[in-house]
Design a protein around this motif. Structure first.
Motif, PDB file in Angstrom:
ATOM      1  N   TYR A 207      -4.026  -4.166   8.950  1.00 18.83           N
ATOM      2  CA  TYR A 207      -3.379  -4.992   9.956  1.00 18.83           C
ATOM      3  C   TYR A 207      -1.901  -4.638  10.005  1.00 18.83           C
ATOM      4  N   GLU A 208      -1.373  -4.597  11.211  1.00 16.47           N
ATOM      5  CA  GLU A 208       0.067  -4.539  11.378  1.00 16.47           C
ATOM      6  C   GLU A 208       0.492  -5.959  11.710  1.00 16.47           C
TER       7      GLU A 208
ATOM      8  N   TYR B 250      -1.322  -0.282  -7.252  1.00 19.76           N
ATOM      9  CA  TYR B 250      -1.435  -1.079  -6.025  1.00 19.76           C
ATOM     10  C   TYR B 250      -2.338  -0.444  -4.979  1.00 19.76           C
ATOM     11  N   PHE B 251      -2.351   0.886  -4.931  1.00 21.03           N
ATOM     12  CA  PHE B 251      -3.058   1.563  -3.854  1.00 21.03           C
ATOM     13  C   PHE B 251      -4.253   2.369  -4.355  1.00 21.03           C
ATOM     14  N   ASP B 252      -4.683   2.070  -5.594  1.00 19.76           N
ATOM     15  CA  ASP B 252      -5.875   2.669  -6.165  1.00 19.76           C
ATOM     16  C   ASP B 252      -5.854   4.190  -6.019  1.00 19.76           C
ATOM     17  N   MET B 253      -4.726   4.769  -6.433  1.00 18.86           N
ATOM     18  CA  MET B 253      -4.553   6.214  -6.350  1.00 18.86           C
ATOM     19  C   MET B 253      -4.483   6.791  -7.757  1.00 18.86           C
ATOM     20  N   LYS B 254      -4.845   8.042  -7.878  1.00 20.40           N
ATOM     21  CA  LYS B 254      -4.702   8.733  -9.149  1.00 20.40           C
ATOM     22  C   LYS B 254      -3.221   9.025  -9.373  1.00 20.40           C
ATOM     23  N   LEU B 255      -2.739   8.753 -10.573  1.00 19.47           N
ATOM     24  CA  LEU B 255      -1.344   9.031 -10.912  1.00 19.47           C
ATOM     25  C   LEU B 255      -1.186  10.534 -11.061  1.00 19.47           C
TER      26      LEU B 255
ATOM     27  N   LYS C 126      17.243  -8.953   7.268  1.00 19.31           N
ATOM     28  CA  LYS C 126      17.985  -9.796   8.220  1.00 19.31           C
ATOM     29  C   LYS C 126      19.494  -9.569   8.100  1.00 19.31           C
ATOM     30  N   GLU C 127      19.976  -9.281   6.885  1.00 16.77           N
ATOM     31  CA  GLU C 127      21.396  -8.967   6.686  1.00 16.77           C
ATOM     32  C   GLU C 127      21.808  -7.740   7.493  1.00 16.77           C
ATOM     33  N   LYS C 128      20.845  -6.884   7.796  1.00 20.02           N
ATOM     34  CA  LYS C 128      21.116  -5.651   8.540  1.00 20.02           C
ATOM     35  C   LYS C 128      20.829  -5.815  10.033  1.00 20.02           C
ATOM     36  N   ASP C 129      20.732  -7.066  10.482  1.00 16.60           N
ATOM     37  CA  ASP C 129      20.564  -7.387  11.905  1.00 16.60           C
ATOM     38  C   ASP C 129      19.327  -6.754  12.544  1.00 16.60           C
ATOM     39  N   THR C 130      18.206  -6.821  11.857  1.00 18.01           N
ATOM     40  CA  THR C 130      16.968  -6.329  12.452  1.00 18.01           C
ATOM     41  C   THR C 130      16.481  -7.315  13.508  1.00 18.01           C
ATOM     42  N   LYS C 131      15.883  -6.783  14.573  1.00 15.80           N
ATOM     43  CA  LYS C 131      15.335  -7.640  15.632  1.00 15.80           C
ATOM     44  C   LYS C 131      14.001  -8.239  15.206  1.00 15.80           C
ATOM     45  N   ASP C 132      13.177  -7.419  14.613  1.00 17.27           N
ATOM     46  CA  ASP C 132      11.855  -7.831  14.161  1.00 17.27           C
ATOM     47  C   ASP C 132      11.641  -7.283  12.759  1.00 17.27           C
ATOM     48  N   ILE C 133      10.682  -7.880  12.063  1.00 22.61           N
ATOM     49  CA  ILE C 133      10.280  -7.373  10.752  1.00 22.61           C
ATOM     50  C   ILE C 133       8.767  -7.224  10.768  1.00 22.61           C
ATOM     51  N   MET C 134       8.311  -6.057  10.328  1.00 18.56           N
ATOM     52  CA  MET C 134       6.879  -5.787  10.326  1.00 18.56           C
ATOM     53  C   MET C 134       6.444  -5.299   8.959  1.00 18.56           C
ATOM     54  N   LEU C 135       5.148  -5.367   8.748  1.00 24.34           N
ATOM     55  CA  LEU C 135       4.542  -4.796   7.548  1.00 24.34           C
ATOM     56  C   LEU C 135       3.108  -4.445   7.871  1.00 24.34           C
ATOM     57  N   GLN C 136       2.483  -3.702   6.988  1.00 18.82           N
ATOM     58  CA  GLN C 136       1.082  -3.348   7.145  1.00 18.82           C
ATOM     59  C   GLN C 136       0.354  -3.752   5.874  1.00 18.82           C
ATOM     60  N   VAL C 137      -0.858  -4.238   6.036  1.00 18.89           N
ATOM     61  CA  VAL C 137      -1.641  -4.701   4.897  1.00 18.89           C
ATOM     62  C   VAL C 137      -3.105  -4.342   5.110  1.00 18.89           C
ATOM     63  N   SER C 138      -3.752  -3.965   4.034  1.00 19.98           N
ATOM     64  CA  SER C 138      -5.173  -3.652   4.095  1.00 19.98           C
ATOM     65  C   SER C 138      -5.961  -4.909   4.450  1.00 19.98           C
ATOM     66  N   VAL C 139      -6.920  -4.765   5.330  1.00 23.90           N
ATOM     67  CA  VAL C 139      -7.787  -5.872   5.724  1.00 23.90           C
ATOM     68  C   VAL C 139      -8.495  -6.447   4.495  1.00 23.90           C
ATOM     69  N   LYS C 140      -8.761  -5.609   3.512  1.00 23.46           N
ATOM     70  CA  LYS C 140      -9.479  -6.042   2.305  1.00 23.46           C
ATOM     71  C   LYS C 140      -8.593  -6.812   1.330  1.00 23.46           C
ATOM     72  N   ASN C 141      -7.285  -6.728   1.494  1.00 23.51           N
ATOM     73  CA  ASN C 141      -6.359  -7.362   0.548  1.00 23.51           C
ATOM     74  C   ASN C 141      -6.091  -8.808   0.984  1.00 23.51           C
ATOM     75  N   LYS C 142      -7.045  -9.668   0.726  1.00 27.78           N
ATOM     76  CA  LYS C 142      -6.986 -11.064   1.191  1.00 27.78           C
ATOM     77  C   LYS C 142      -5.805 -11.832   0.597  1.00 27.78           C
ATOM     78  N   ASN C 143      -5.491 -11.597  -0.688  1.00 24.57           N
ATOM     79  CA  ASN C 143      -4.368 -12.310  -1.298  1.00 24.57           C
ATOM     80  C   ASN C 143      -3.057 -11.989  -0.579  1.00 24.57           C
ATOM     81  N   ALA C 144      -2.815 -10.695  -0.336  1.00 22.99           N
ATOM     82  CA  ALA C 144      -1.590 -10.296   0.356  1.00 22.99           C
ATOM     83  C   ALA C 144      -1.595 -10.826   1.789  1.00 22.99           C
TER      84      ALA C 144
END
Length: 153
Positions: free
Chosen positions: A2-3, A39-44, A113-131
């Motif tokens: 999701y965005e 966090y992203f279930d990746m191999k180190l 917000k200190e940097k005067d952004t108009k909007d703030i967005m993020l992306q999250v996995s549909v499966k990550n219900k807690n986030a």
């Protein structure tokens, strides 16, 4: 994925500020890679370690989250065309369910917000219900869904 966009002020403010966000240094690169692998279930992979100073030249600033000088998580922020982005937010497993993720999120919003952004967005996995629930509880709304497909040959 999701965005999501923050459509108003976070609905829950911080009462106590236990988390400190400090700008990541190059010596934090392995810690950042270790956290990303969790966090992203990746191999180190030692070859894929990102250097914070190099990332910042490309507009991505990494912050290390600490409580009492102990690293508990991390977050990345960026600004593109007056839109703030929050990426890679995570809390190490032993520190979860204590409100630290909410603090990291709200502190990240404040930095943007200190940097005067108009909007703030993020992306999250549909499966990550807690986030997903955390972001919604702080005022973020889903605006689009991105589907990723793996091509198997």
């Amino acid at each position: 994925e999701y965005e999501m966009f923050l459509r108003n002020k976070p609905t829950k403010n911080l009462i106590e500020r236990k988390v400190v966000l400090r700008k990541a240094k190059n010596i934090d690169a392995k810690e950042i890679a270790k956290q990303n692998s969790i966090y992203f279930d990746m191999k180190l992979n030692e070859e894929d370690v990102s250097i914070p100073d190099e990332e910042e030249k490309c507009g991505l600033i990494c912050y290390i989250a600490e409580v009492n000088n102990i690293i508990i998580g991390k977050v990345n922020i960026s600004i593109t065309n007056s839109i703030g982005g929050i990426y890679g937010l995570g809390v190490l497993p032993k520190y979860r369910k204590k409100g630290y993720g909410r603090e990291i999120l709200i502190l990240s919003i404040e930095k943007l917000k200190e940097k005067d952004t108009k909007d703030i967005m993020l992306q999250v996995s549909v499966k990550n219900k807690n986030a997903l629930n955390l972001y919604k509880s702080c005022g973020f709304k889903e605006v689009s869904t991105m589907d990723y497909y793996e091509i198997i040959k």
